[in-house]
Design an enzyme around this catalytic site. Sequence first.
Site, PDB file in Angstrom:
ATOM      1  N   ASP A 138      10.248  16.248   2.802  1.00 20.55           N
ATOM      2  CA  ASP A 138       9.201  16.385   1.790  1.00 20.55           C
ATOM      3  C   ASP A 138       7.798  16.219   2.369  1.00 20.55           C
ATOM      4  O   ASP A 138       6.829  16.675   1.780  1.00 20.55           O
ATOM      5  CB  ASP A 138       9.412  15.357   0.675  1.00 20.55           C
ATOM      6  CG  ASP A 138      10.609  15.718  -0.171  1.00 20.55           C
ATOM      7  OD1 ASP A 138      10.760  16.908  -0.463  1.00 20.55           O
ATOM      8  OD2 ASP A 138      11.397  14.834  -0.500  1.00 20.55           O
ATOM      9  N   HIS A 185      14.545   7.657   4.464  1.00 13.80           N
ATOM     10  CA  HIS A 185      15.625   8.388   3.814  1.00 13.80           C
ATOM     11  C   HIS A 185      16.833   7.472   3.715  1.00 13.80           C
ATOM     12  O   HIS A 185      17.074   6.667   4.610  1.00 13.80           O
ATOM     13  CB  HIS A 185      15.991   9.639   4.626  1.00 13.80           C
ATOM     14  CG  HIS A 185      16.778  10.622   3.838  1.00 13.80           C
ATOM     15  ND1 HIS A 185      18.149  10.546   3.715  1.00 13.80           N
ATOM     16  CD2 HIS A 185      16.386  11.694   3.099  1.00 13.80           C
ATOM     17  CE1 HIS A 185      18.558  11.527   2.947  1.00 13.80           C
ATOM     18  NE2 HIS A 185      17.512  12.233   2.550  1.00 13.80           N
TER      19      HIS A 185
HETATM   20  N1  CMC Z   1       7.236   3.206   3.051  1.00 13.15           N
HETATM   21  C1  CMC Z   1       7.281   1.884   3.332  1.00 13.15           C
HETATM   22  N2  CMC Z   1       8.411   1.179   3.431  1.00 13.15           N
HETATM   23  C2  CMC Z   1       9.557   1.828   3.214  1.00 13.15           C
HETATM   24  C3  CMC Z   1       9.600   3.210   2.913  1.00 13.15           C
HETATM   25  C4  CMC Z   1       8.385   3.901   2.846  1.00 13.15           C
HETATM   26  N3  CMC Z   1       8.340   5.213   2.569  1.00 13.15           N
HETATM   27  N4  CMC Z   1      10.881   3.604   2.748  1.00 13.15           N
HETATM   28  C5  CMC Z   1      11.627   2.514   2.923  1.00 13.15           C
HETATM   29  N5  CMC Z   1      10.844   1.446   3.227  1.00 13.15           N
HETATM   30  C6  CMC Z   1      11.303   0.071   3.552  1.00 13.15           C
HETATM   31  C7  CMC Z   1      11.759  -0.664   2.306  1.00 13.15           C
HETATM   32  O1  CMC Z   1      10.697  -1.408   1.749  1.00 13.15           O
HETATM   33  C8  CMC Z   1      12.868  -1.533   2.844  1.00 13.15           C
HETATM   34  O2  CMC Z   1      12.262  -2.650   3.478  1.00 13.15           O
HETATM   35  P1  CMC Z   1      13.021  -4.083   3.485  1.00 13.15           P
HETATM   36  O3  CMC Z   1      14.289  -3.854   4.245  1.00 13.15           O
HETATM   37  O4  CMC Z   1      12.069  -4.981   4.177  1.00 13.15           O
HETATM   38  O5  CMC Z   1      13.253  -4.442   2.047  1.00 13.15           O
HETATM   39  C9  CMC Z   1      13.505  -0.685   3.942  1.00 13.15           C
HETATM   40  O6  CMC Z   1      12.467   0.226   4.384  1.00 13.15           O
HETATM   41  C10 CMC Z   1      14.714   0.137   3.464  1.00 13.15           C
HETATM   42  O7  CMC Z   1      14.323   0.878   2.321  1.00 13.15           O
HETATM   43  P2  CMC Z   1      15.228   1.057   1.017  1.00 13.15           P
HETATM   44  O8  CMC Z   1      14.353   1.305  -0.167  1.00 13.15           O
HETATM   45  O9  CMC Z   1      16.216  -0.054   0.933  1.00 13.15           O
HETATM   46  O10 CMC Z   1      15.990   2.371   1.398  1.00 13.15           O
HETATM   47  P3  CMC Z   1      16.666   3.377   0.389  1.00 13.15           P
HETATM   48  O11 CMC Z   1      17.721   4.052   1.173  1.00 13.15           O
HETATM   49  O12 CMC Z   1      17.080   2.716  -0.875  1.00 13.15           O
HETATM   50  O13 CMC Z   1      15.480   4.396   0.001  1.00 13.15           O
HETATM   51  C11 CMC Z   1      14.031   6.233  -0.017  1.00 13.15           C
HETATM   52  C12 CMC Z   1      15.314   5.642   0.574  1.00 13.15           C
HETATM   53  C13 CMC Z   1      13.927   7.703   0.418  1.00 13.15           C
HETATM   54  C14 CMC Z   1      14.088   6.203  -1.545  1.00 13.15           C
HETATM   55  C15 CMC Z   1      12.819   5.451   0.509  1.00 13.15           C
HETATM   56  O14 CMC Z   1      12.736   5.549   1.918  1.00 13.15           O
HETATM   57  C16 CMC Z   1      11.516   5.876  -0.135  1.00 13.15           C
HETATM   58  O15 CMC Z   1      11.185   5.413  -1.216  1.00 13.15           O
HETATM   59  N6  CMC Z   1      10.748   6.820   0.538  1.00 13.15           N
HETATM   60  C17 CMC Z   1       9.560   7.354  -0.051  1.00 13.15           C
HETATM   61  C18 CMC Z   1       9.931   8.449  -1.038  1.00 13.15           C
HETATM   62  C19 CMC Z   1      10.393   9.717  -0.346  1.00 13.15           C
HETATM   63  O16 CMC Z   1       9.774  10.197   0.586  1.00 13.15           O
HETATM   64  N7  CMC Z   1      11.511  10.284  -0.850  1.00 13.15           N
HETATM   65  C20 CMC Z   1      12.047  11.545  -0.360  1.00 13.15           C
HETATM   66  C21 CMC Z   1      13.391  11.397   0.261  1.00 13.15           C
HETATM   67  S1  CMC Z   1      13.901  12.860   1.168  1.00 13.15           S
HETATM   68  C22 CMC Z   1      14.143  14.079   0.008  1.00 13.15           C
HETATM   69  C23 CMC Z   1      15.198  13.795  -0.985  1.00 13.15           C
HETATM   70  O17 CMC Z   1      16.324  13.445  -0.611  1.00 13.15           O
HETATM   71  O18 CMC Z   1      14.946  13.996  -2.166  1.00 13.15           O
END
Ligand code: CMC
Length: 455
Positions: free
Chosen positions: A390, A333
Amino acid sequence: MPPVMNPPSRVGKKHWGEVLMTASNKNQASVTLTDNQTGKAVELPVLSGTVGPDVVDIRTLYAHTGKFTFDPGYGATGSCLSGLTYIDGDKGVLLHRGYPIEQLAAQSDFLELAFVLLYGELPNTEEKAGFVNAITRHTMVHEQLSIFLRGFRRDAHPMAILCGVTGALSAFYHDSTDINDPKQRIIASHRLIAKMPTLAAMAYKYSLGQPFNYPRNDLNYAENFLHMCFSVPAEDYVIDPVIADAMDKIFILHADHEQNASTSTVRLAGSSGANPFACIAAGIASLWGPAHGGANEAVLNMLAEIGDRSRVQEYVNKARDKNDPFRLFGFGHRVYKNYDPRAQVLRKSCHEVLDKLGVSDPLLELAMELEEIALKDSYFVEKQLYPNVDFYSGIILKAMGFPTSMFTVLFAVARTVGWISQWKEMVEDPTQRIGRPRQLYTGPAQRDFVPLDKR
Ligand code: CMC
C-alpha cells in the site's frame, strides 16, 4: 447474453476429501493434550500441505476435552484448505497456484492471473482467448444500475458507492445467484470480474459530476479501466503504455492474498450460502478499513499531514512512541516479516511511472524520504516493519491522477478476482460448513431478571 466460458475440463478435478486424507496420512505426528479433570489424553493429528507449516487438526478437540481454542485475530488458525495462494512471510514469498508473484508480474497479465486463480492452471492460447472474450463481453452493467447509482449523494465516498452497488448486483442478475448451479457460479464470477471496473469508474465519474463512460471492447482490462475513469465526451484519454502496464501490475499485485480480513469475510458470508454478489459486497466493506485496503488512502493522508520532508523524523518518532497510537501507514504486515514481495515489484514500477510522467510532487519526494529513514530506523528494523504494497500503490495512483478516495476502490477491483476464486473454491469444497467461531465468554454468569420498579 454475452459468451460464457465453461471451466476447462483438465482443471478443478481434485476432491478436497482426498486432500485431507492425503494430508493426514502424510504426517503421522500427533499432539497430546491432557484434560485436567478426567486426565484423559487426546491425540490430535497434524496435517501437512504442499509447502509451509503443518497444522494441528483441532476439529475433535471440543468433543474430546470440552475445551475450545482461543485465538483472537486468528494469528494461529488455519480456517480452510486452499490451493490458491501461498505466502511465506519470513522469506517474503508469494505464490499463486505455485507461480511466484515476481514472474506473474513480469510475464503475465491480470486476466491470465484471474484465469489461474479461478481455474487452477495457466490457460493455453485458446482458453486464454475464450476467457478474455468472456470477461470483455460482460463489462457493461444493466442501465438501471446507473439510475440506482445516481441516488447517492455527490460527495459519497466511492467505497460506500461500490459497496452498495455491488450488493445491488444480486437484484439485477437473478439468473446467477444459485450457488448450487456450477454454470451460474461461473457466470457470476465472470460478471463480477468484468463489471467491477465499470462500477468503480462510475463511482469516480459520479463524484466528479461527469457522465459515465461505457466500456470499450477494443481495449484490454487495464486500458479500458483507465478509459472509463479518465475519458470525457469532449476528449478521449490517451493511453500511455507505461501507465497501462503499471495499472495492470497494480491489479496483478492485489489480486489475492490468502486468508486476509476481506477474503475471510467473503468466505464467512458465503459459508451460509449467501449469493456471490452479496459476499463480494461484504468483502468490500471489510477491505475499506485503514488497517487493510484503506491503508493506501491512509498513506497519502498521512503524507499530507506530515507535509514537509523536515518533519519526517518527527513522525517516525511518533510511530516509535508507545504512548502515541500513531502508526506509519504503509509499513508492517501481519504475515510478512520481510520485504513484501509485492512492494518490491511496485517500488520499481513506482519509479518508472514517476520518471515517465516527470512528476515532481513534494508528497512523493516526502514518501521516498520516509521510506529511506524508516528502512534504517532501529525500531522498524527490530520489529521487521517493511514498506508494504500500500505504501507504493498509493504513490503510483496519485501520480496517475487518481484521488486518494479511489485508492481502495482500485484495490477492490483487483481483489474481486481473489475473493470470487476463494468463494468458488469454498462452495466447491464438499467438506465446507458454515463458519461459526466460538468465544471465551466474559459477561455475567446467570442471574435473575430484576423488574423495572425494583432496580
Ligand atoms: N507503525 C508503527 N509501529 C507499528 C506499525 C506501524 N505501521 N505496524 C506495527 N507496529 C508495531 C506495533 O505497535 C507492535 O509493537 P509492539 O510489539 O511493541 O506492541 C508491533 O509492531 C507488531 O504490530 P501488530 O499490530 O501486533 O501487528 P499486526 O500483525 O496485528 O498488524 C498491521 C499488522 C498491517 C495491521 C500493522 O502493521 C499496521 O497497522 N500497519 C499500518 C497499516 C497498513 O499499512 N496496513 C496495510 C497492510 S498491507 C495491505 C493489506 O493486507 O491490506
